[in-house]
Design a protein around this motif. Structure first.
Motif, PDB file in Angstrom:
ATOM      1  N   ALA A 124       0.656  -1.269   0.015  1.00  0.00           N
ATOM      2  CA  ALA A 124       0.085  -0.024  -0.090  1.00  0.00           C
ATOM      3  C   ALA A 124       0.907   1.199   0.006  1.00  0.00           C
ATOM      4  O   ALA A 124       2.028   1.240   0.801  1.00  0.00           O
ATOM      5  N   ALA A 125       0.431   2.235  -0.792  1.00  0.00           N
ATOM      6  CA  ALA A 125       1.280   3.614  -0.903  1.00  0.00           C
ATOM      7  C   ALA A 125       0.797   4.338   0.190  1.00  0.00           C
ATOM      8  O   ALA A 125      -0.185   4.557   0.240  1.00  0.00           O
TER       9      ALA A 125
ATOM     10  N   LEU B  60       2.175  13.227  -0.564  1.00  0.00           N
ATOM     11  CA  LEU B  60       2.392  11.847  -1.202  1.00  0.00           C
ATOM     12  C   LEU B  60       3.977  11.803  -1.241  1.00  0.00           C
ATOM     13  O   LEU B  60       4.883  12.606  -1.369  1.00  0.00           O
ATOM     14  N   PRO B  61       4.523  10.455  -0.938  1.00  0.00           N
ATOM     15  CA  PRO B  61       5.953  10.221  -0.990  1.00  0.00           C
ATOM     16  C   PRO B  61       6.534  10.678  -2.553  1.00  0.00           C
ATOM     17  O   PRO B  61       5.817  10.576  -3.695  1.00  0.00           O
ATOM     18  N   GLY B  62       7.524  10.891  -2.915  1.00  0.00           N
ATOM     19  CA  GLY B  62       8.428  11.163  -3.853  1.00  0.00           C
ATOM     20  C   GLY B  62       8.804   9.975  -4.486  1.00  0.00           C
ATOM     21  O   GLY B  62       8.354   8.742  -4.438  1.00  0.00           O
ATOM     22  N   VAL B  63      10.019  10.126  -5.263  1.00  0.00           N
ATOM     23  CA  VAL B  63      10.512   8.716  -6.042  1.00  0.00           C
ATOM     24  C   VAL B  63      10.963   7.853  -5.192  1.00  0.00           C
ATOM     25  O   VAL B  63      11.187   6.652  -5.408  1.00  0.00           O
TER      26      VAL B  63
ATOM     27  N   LEU C  17       7.518   8.683   2.889  1.00  0.00           N
ATOM     28  CA  LEU C  17       7.413   9.999   3.496  1.00  0.00           C
ATOM     29  C   LEU C  17       8.247  10.445   4.731  1.00  0.00           C
ATOM     30  O   LEU C  17       8.565   9.655   5.470  1.00  0.00           O
ATOM     31  N   GLY C  18       8.505  11.622   4.459  1.00  0.00           N
ATOM     32  CA  GLY C  18       9.547  12.334   5.671  1.00  0.00           C
ATOM     33  C   GLY C  18       8.707  12.482   6.883  1.00  0.00           C
ATOM     34  O   GLY C  18       7.566  12.537   6.829  1.00  0.00           O
TER      35      GLY C  18
ATOM     36  N   ASP D 192      11.622  15.208  -1.156  1.00  0.00           N
ATOM     37  CA  ASP D 192      11.021  14.750  -2.477  1.00  0.00           C
ATOM     38  C   ASP D 192       9.424  14.541  -2.150  1.00  0.00           C
ATOM     39  O   ASP D 192       8.791  14.494  -3.147  1.00  0.00           O
ATOM     40  N   ASP D 193       9.044  14.856  -1.135  1.00  0.00           N
ATOM     41  CA  ASP D 193       7.757  14.555  -0.797  1.00  0.00           C
ATOM     42  C   ASP D 193       6.791  15.582  -1.752  1.00  0.00           C
ATOM     43  O   ASP D 193       7.305  16.638  -1.600  1.00  0.00           O
ATOM     44  N   VAL D 194       5.641  14.966  -2.125  1.00  0.00           N
ATOM     45  CA  VAL D 194       4.967  16.083  -2.924  1.00  0.00           C
ATOM     46  C   VAL D 194       3.741  16.887  -1.850  1.00  0.00           C
ATOM     47  O   VAL D 194       3.248  15.926  -1.098  1.00  0.00           O
TER      48      VAL D 194
END
Length: 271
Positions: free
Chosen positions: A114-115, A130-133, A137-138, A162-164
């Motif tokens: 699960a993302a 959202l997590p980046g590449v 998640l930080g 890189d979190d969105v």
């Protein structure tokens, strides 16, 4: 007889409304099946009790209607009847609660693939991360929130660079992919609620609550706050857009990362 007829019509109408209700069986997310099963059990138990009670009341109104010369018999207690009612009620309540424990376990047992998707609430705005590449998640803390860092992401955590960051916009999700919803409030108690997803969870300041689901149908769905959170509670709305993987990826590439957000808030050099 008028009262008896009214009760009978109420009983028949309620049963028909339930049986013919058009909202059944419209699965939009993976958790519909087991949550609906629990609802059906609850409807059966409460429905049988409802039919029995209304029928009994209608019978008593007709059977013990006023007649000249009749006198009511006084019976202060009936231990057998009390034991029967107490036992039946306990069994019925247990039958409704026990399945809920299994459903709750499914609701919070997150699959490994699960993302993660963070939902951040505040009066009266929904934001998302959202997590980046790197797919992670930080860390984030409420005390780190500032005008330049509205979600309080830890600047020293490389996993968060890189979190969105999506502040007050739409949340997009890919169809058919499980998502791990992480819920965080930065001020008061809120409740993340998407009715079509059968998804609802309190957001408690100082805690991270969570659940998971897999969206199974594309579309646009409303996010509501289901906990009274102040004068702007009724206007605290958001949107979830479920779309195909290619459309989701194209949308994701247009969003700004945490690093870009910090850069946009820094003073620009002058000539």
């Amino acid at each position: 007889m008028a009262v008896v007829l009214i009760l009978a019509l109420l009983l028949v109408g309620s049963v028909l409304f339930h049986v013919l209700s058009p909202w059944w069986w419209t699965p939009i997310a993976s958790n519909w099946t087991y949550i609906d099963s629990t609802l059906i059990i609850t409807f059966w138990i409460t429905g049988v009790v409802f039919v029995a009670v209304v029928s009994f009341v209608a019978y008593c109104v007709w059977r013990f209607r006023h007649k000249p010369g009749n006198r009511a018999a006084y019976e202060p207690e009936n231990r057998k009847l009390e034991l029967l009612l107490a036992s039946g009620t306990a069994i019925g309540v247990a039958a409704m609660l026990v399945p809920g424990l299994f459903v709750w376990n499914q609701f919070i047992t997150v699959p490994k693939d699960a993302a993660p998707v963070e939902v951040v609430s505040q009066q009266w705005l929904w934001s998302f991360r959202l997590p980046g590449v790197d797919g992670k998640l930080g860390r984030a803390e409420t005390r780190d929130i500032s005008p330049e860092n509205p979600l309080g992401v830890n600047k020293n955590d490389t996993a968060g660079l890189d979190d969105v960051i999506i502040e007050g916009g739409e949340l997009h999700l890919p169809v058919g992919k499980p998502v791990h919803i992480l819920l965080r409030s930065i001020d008061v108690l809120h409740d993340f609620y998407v009715p079509e997803f059968r998804a609802k969870m309190d957001m408690i300041p100082g805690m991270i609550t969570y659940f998971w689901f897999t969206p199974t149908r594309t579309g646009t769905f409303d996010i509501l706050c289901a906990e009274l959170c102040g004068v702007g509670h009724s206007q605290m709305r958001g949107t979830v857009v479920v779309e195909e993987a290619a459309d989701y990826q194209a949308w994701l590439e247009q969003q700004q990362t945490f690093t870009q957000l910090l850069a946009s808030g820094e003073p620009q050099p002058t000539n």
